[in-house]
Design an enzyme around this catalytic site. Structure first.
Site, PDB file in Angstrom:
ATOM      1  N   ARG A  71      11.287  19.908  70.445  1.00 23.82           N
ATOM      2  CA  ARG A  71      10.450  19.704  69.259  1.00 23.82           C
ATOM      3  C   ARG A  71       9.175  18.971  69.646  1.00 23.82           C
ATOM      4  O   ARG A  71       9.184  18.095  70.518  1.00 23.82           O
ATOM      5  CB  ARG A  71      11.203  18.891  68.193  1.00 23.82           C
ATOM      6  CG  ARG A  71      12.517  19.509  67.739  1.00 23.82           C
ATOM      7  CD  ARG A  71      12.311  20.820  67.000  1.00 23.82           C
ATOM      8  NE  ARG A  71      11.522  20.660  65.807  1.00 23.82           N
ATOM      9  CZ  ARG A  71      12.014  20.301  64.615  1.00 23.82           C
ATOM     10  NH1 ARG A  71      13.312  20.043  64.485  1.00 23.82           N
ATOM     11  NH2 ARG A  71      11.241  20.203  63.560  1.00 23.82           N
ATOM     12  N   LYS A  92      20.405  17.762  55.337  1.00 26.39           N
ATOM     13  CA  LYS A  92      19.778  19.061  55.130  1.00 26.39           C
ATOM     14  C   LYS A  92      20.759  20.094  54.573  1.00 26.39           C
ATOM     15  O   LYS A  92      20.489  21.292  54.612  1.00 26.39           O
ATOM     16  CB  LYS A  92      19.176  19.553  56.450  1.00 26.39           C
ATOM     17  CG  LYS A  92      18.096  18.616  56.994  1.00 26.39           C
ATOM     18  CD  LYS A  92      17.509  19.114  58.306  1.00 26.39           C
ATOM     19  CE  LYS A  92      16.459  18.150  58.843  1.00 26.39           C
ATOM     20  NZ  LYS A  92      15.831  18.632  60.094  1.00 26.39           N
ATOM     21  N   PRO A 139      13.200  22.826  56.459  1.00 28.89           N
ATOM     22  CA  PRO A 139      12.937  21.818  55.439  1.00 28.89           C
ATOM     23  C   PRO A 139      13.619  20.494  55.765  1.00 28.89           C
ATOM     24  O   PRO A 139      14.747  20.468  56.262  1.00 28.89           O
ATOM     25  CB  PRO A 139      13.538  22.437  54.167  1.00 28.89           C
ATOM     26  CG  PRO A 139      13.600  23.892  54.436  1.00 28.89           C
ATOM     27  CD  PRO A 139      13.833  24.023  55.906  1.00 28.89           C
TER      28      PRO A 139
END
Length: 273
Positions: free
Chosen positions: A262, A52, A2
């Site tokens: 990523r 986060k 998230p």
């Protein structure tokens, strides 16, 4: 994993539902049982997010009275009515007469002190969703403008941009026409400022709506006569997970490659080097 707007939204929901009242704290899974027992029946003062990371403050007499949660890749925090049975392996549950918040599969769930929280947040960069970031933002700005790393790499560095993830990286760079391979040292100061301001706007909207929408009104499905995007992440985006599809603005094929583990997305037409 998230992105930061999700954690800020969870903090707001926890504060709204539980703050200012004694809360039943328990660990159905048992892994966090001894720590939960120290907090059980104490008042939940507030929850807050930093990047986060989620921090839940309790009025417990012990110095260790903050629950520090990082959801990681598979963790989740949900809410349900108090009269419904909990499902699955619940690491931590917070309950009042009406609602239960239940935590599943976090990367970590720890009981820490104020000093330990200060040490954890000191390692993080500037969070676009916090209003107390002037000092961290100035430090981040200076470091970015001196860096020989690419802006695509810098935006994923939690020590610079706390809470920013892959979606916001790709979408902000597209919206500002910045190629992800441009080095920080080659950016104009105004571009670094524009990136920050766009992240603030996009992430605030994401926190309020509970989904990420980055597409401007003139490129929304109803304006362009196209089908809405279908993706588990929800929301309308320009380049994220759109590799091989035409750009909504210039028609060029959206590109994808791996950067530091990523997937990176960009439009070669709108984001010139």
């Amino acid at each position: 994993m998230p992105e930061g707007h999700v954690i800020h939204r969870l903090a707001r929901m926890l504060t709204t539902e539980f703050a200012g009242q004694p809360v039943h704290v328990f660990s159905p899974q048992g892994v966090f049982a001894s720590q939960a027992a120290l907090l059980d029946g104490t008042v939940l003062e507030r929850a807050e997010a930093f990047g986060k990371h989620l921090f839940i403050h309790f009025s417990a007499p012990s110095p260790e009275r903050i629950v520090h949660i990082h959801l990681g890749l598979i963790g989740s925090l949900g809410f349900q009515a108090a009269d419904r049975p909990l499902q699955g392996k619940v690491r931590l549950a917070l309950s009042n007469d009406a609602q239960v918040a239940h935590l599943h599969g976090p990367q970590w769930c720890r009981l820490i002190t104020e000093e330990e929280m200060a040490a954890a947040t000191a390692k993080l960069g500037a969070d676009p969703l916090r209003t107390d970031q002037d000092e961290k933002r100035a430090e981040m700005r200076a470091r970015v403008l001196k860096s020989r790393r690419t802006v695509g790499s810098l935006l994923m560095d939690q020590g610079l941009y706390a809470g920013v993830g892959n979606i916001y990286r790709a979408e902000t760079l597209f919206r500002l026409g910045i190629h992800p391979d441009v080095r920080g040292v080659d950016l104009e100061p105004a571009q670094v400022d524009a990136v920050w301001e766009d992240l603030v706007a996009l992430m605030r909207a994401g926190e309020a709506a509970g989904r990420i929408d980055t597409v401007r009104p003139e490129h929304m499905p109803e304006a362009m006569g196209r089908a809405p995007r279908k993706d588990d992440h929800g929301g309308e985006v320009y380049v994220y997970r759109r590799a091989g599809l035409p750009c909504y603005v210039c028609g060029a094929e959206i590109q994808e490659r791996v950067l530091e583990g990523r997937n990176l997305f960009w439009c070669p037409g709108c984001q010139g080097r």
